[in-house]
Design an enzyme around this catalytic site. Sequence first.
Site, short mmCIF file in Angstrom:
data_model
loop_
_atom_site.label_atom_id
_atom_site.label_comp_id
_atom_site.label_asym_id
_atom_site.label_seq_id
_atom_site.Cartn_x
_atom_site.Cartn_y
_atom_site.Cartn_z
N ARG A 15 0.82 -1.22 0.00
CA ARG A 15 0.00 0.00 0.00
C ARG A 15 0.85 1.27 0.00
O ARG A 15 0.35 2.35 -0.27
CB ARG A 15 -0.94 -0.01 1.21
N LYS A 22 8.89 -1.18 3.32
CA LYS A 22 8.02 -0.37 4.17
C LYS A 22 8.73 0.14 5.42
O LYS A 22 8.60 1.32 5.79
CB LYS A 22 6.78 -1.17 4.57
N GLY A 104 8.64 -3.72 12.92
CA GLY A 104 9.42 -2.66 12.30
C GLY A 104 8.59 -1.53 11.75
O GLY A 104 9.14 -0.46 11.44
#
Length: 450
Positions: A15, A22, A104
């Site tokens: 996304r 990410k 994370g």
Amino acid sequence: MTTAFIILAAGKGTRMQSDLPKVLHPIGGAPLLVHAMKSGAALEPERMVVVAGHGAEQVEAAAKDWNPDAQIVVQSEQLGTAHAVAQAAPALADFNGDAIVLYGDTPFITDTTLAAITAARLTHDIVILGFEAADPLRYGRLVMDGTTLTKIVEFKDADEATRAITLCNSGVVCADAATLFELVSAVGNDNAAGEYYLTDIIEIARQRGLTATAVTCDEAETQGIDSRAQLIAAEALFQSKARGALIEDGVTLLAPDTLYLSHDTVIGRDAVIEPNVVCGPGVTIETGARIRAFSHLEGCHVSRGAVIGPYARLRPGAELSENVKVGNFVEVKNAQIAEGAKVNHLSYVGDATIGAGSNVGAGVITCNYDGVFKHQTTIGENVFVGSNTMLVAPVKLGDDSMTASGSVITRDVPAGDLGVARARQDNKPGFARRMFEKLKKLKADKAKGS
């Protein structure tokens, strides 16, 4: 009790619409992963294992840049959170102590919360971090019986009664490392998603006679980052909290919402920060300094009583002593400026040292780069560098020396001397008037011809 962190950082983050993993998207100038690694620094973990996957080499580089002792293991297939934790088992095979599973992409877990988790571990085999959700959305639900956690139910597998529970799972788990890996090895994937859920360890633990409980924190601490919009919101939250902490510590912020801070910015009490200031990573500003508007700082140290800006830029390696003044449109890089020295206007100081009490005039440039190598400029104490002087490094100006304005200094200037390096002025009587008359006539002739 010794502690190890297992940080799950294998996700691609589809996304995010990014080639960057990410967990490497930044908040406050540091990757999300680094925030997660820093979150439990007060616990002084003995071991830290990062479970990487997508972009593993980049993730490893970022993790080791923050903590060179971090161990990196790779989850080649993302088969669920339990599967991810299992990848850390070989790295911790010789470890005796508690393991805490962090994420994370969840940067805001506080030291206080982690301390509460470790305290709860003294009386329970497994501790889960939960939060009361304002809007439970699709979070897993914590099913409690008094202080006992009986099970965690993923939203996809929950009935309507379970979905009505507002106590939700953050994903953070603490248990004895050996116990954690034993439970993880028993997890199956018979669920709606076909994944190995870490949450299933609670029911398995209960079947084995182990105890589990949950501690809670504010929902904002558990905020995960899955999209650009969430990253923007997280940045805003980080900045707001960081500014608030500075104000509580006695820093004057004239326009707080316009100040950008990094994860490691340090500002002392009674410092004054004017509007539209950016502090990149590695900035320390001591008590009583003033950073004037529209200045940009990174990798620098500003001492007590110094005044910076407006419109100044301090780059990595800038070390400014007490009562230094760096004025408008001045750039300083990898340079040490001693007490009371001034660089007030339109100058570049790079790879240099400036002694106490010296004054660098407007438009001065240290010519530090020859196209291949960088060279050092050394300016002594109480030196006056005339405006528009070019200091062609390597070069030294001795104590109490001076350069004439407009000079190009290519040789050392001894202490007490005046360095002059410019052509002698020669005035041509009437030349300017005659030249302009000639040019105007030429322009008029061309206009007639057109």
